[in-house]
Design an enzyme around this catalytic site. Sequence first.
Site, PDB file in Angstrom:
ATOM      1  N   ARG A 216       6.629-121.830-109.760  1.00 60.55           N
ATOM      2  CA  ARG A 216       7.423-121.206-108.718  1.00 60.55           C
ATOM      3  C   ARG A 216       7.325-122.020-107.434  1.00 60.55           C
ATOM      4  NH1 ARG A 216      10.092-118.757-111.751  1.00 60.55           N
ATOM      5  NH2 ARG A 216      10.272-116.509-112.009  1.00 60.55           N
ATOM      6  N   HIS A 264      15.985-125.597-110.975  1.00 57.39           N
ATOM      7  CA  HIS A 264      15.376-124.412-111.598  1.00 57.39           C
ATOM      8  C   HIS A 264      15.998-124.122-112.971  1.00 57.39           C
ATOM      9  CE1 HIS A 264      12.990-120.526-110.571  1.00 57.39           C
ATOM     10  NE2 HIS A 264      13.090-120.661-111.887  1.00 57.39           N
TER      11      HIS A 264
HETATM   12  C1  GLV Z   1      12.582-118.485-114.526  1.00 61.91           C
HETATM   13  O1  GLV Z   1      12.148-118.989-113.537  1.00 61.91           O
HETATM   14  C2  GLV Z   1      11.938-117.413-115.218  1.00 61.91           C
HETATM   15  O2  GLV Z   1      11.017-116.792-114.665  1.00 61.91           O
HETATM   16  O3  GLV Z   1      12.307-117.148-116.370  1.00 61.91           O
END
Ligand code: GLV
Length: 301
Positions: A216, A264
Site C-alpha cells: 500500500r 496499482h
Molecule cells: C488491491 O490493492 C487489493 O487490495 O486487492
Amino acid sequence: MPDWTSAFARLAPHLDVRFWDDPTVDPAQVHYVLVWDPEPGRLRRYPNLKVIFGSGAGVDFIVRDPDLPKHIPLVRMATAGAAQRMAEYVTWAVLSLMKEARRSARLQQERRWEYFEPERIATRTTVGIMGLGHMGSAAALMLKGVGFRVIGWSRSRKDLPGVESFVGQGAERDAFLRESDILVCLLPATEETRGIISASLFARMKDGAGLVNAGRGMQQVTGDILAALDSGKLSGAVLDVFEEEPLPPEHPVWTHPKVLVTPHIASLPSRAERAEHVAELIRRHARGEALPNCYDHARGY
Ligand code: GLV
C-alpha cells in the site's frame, strides 16, 4: 455491473444480485455485500447483513468507516488467482530490477545501443519479502522456482519450504534487512506498517539494494525512496502503489530514471474469478461453515 450480474447468474442463479444504488433494493433484504470503498455509514444501513465481502485483498477502504458494523464477518478477497497474479507481478518486478529493464526501456526510447552488463544472477541474489500472507507466500515460492534465495519477514513465524522466516522488530528484522538484495513489500495496511519504507529502513540495508512495493502507498515515504535512489543506497525501485492515487502527473517519481511505475495493477483477479469465490463462500456460509480470510479487527488485517 453487467459483468458481475452475468457471472453470478451463471454461478449462483438463486442469488438476487443488484447494484446497491438500485432504488428498489430494500435494505432489510440485503444479506451479503461485495464492496471496495463504501461511503462511511453505508454498511450500517443494512440491518440483516450476514457477511461483508471485500472486493480486493486489502480491506483498508472498508475498515476506515467509523460506523462499520464490526460484528459482521468481513472477508478479504484472497483468491488463488489473486495470489498467482501477485506472485507474477513480484517475479516480473524482481527480474526487471535484476535485468535493469528501466534502463533498456530508456535506451530504446532514445534509440541508443549502449551495451551494459547486468551483473546479478538469481542464484546469488536474496529476495526479502515483508509480509508472508496469502500473496507473500505465493510470491516467495514462485521466486524460489526461478532460483532466488528467498527470505521472509512477518509477524508470526512461517513454515514455507526453502524460505527462511524472520520475525519481530529486533535482531531478526535487522538480519533480514541486511541480507536482502531486493526488498519486496507485501504487508497489509495497518498503523504499524504506515511509513515503514523510509530512510531508517534503508539505513539497515546494503548499499545498492532494489525495492518493490506492491503493498500500500501509505507504507512508503516516496521522498525517502527518491533520495535513496539518488544517493545510490537503492539501485532501483518498482512501485505499484503511492500515497496519493492516481499518482499526480507532476510527481517526480514518474520520470525518475531508476523507477518503474505501475498504476496499482499488481493483482486484481477478474470479476468472474471473484464472483466464483464469493458464490462459493456464500454457499459455505449457508451450510454453517467457517469463512476463510476474515479480517481481524484487533490485529488490523
Ligand atoms: C488491491 O490493492 C487489493 O487490495 O486487492
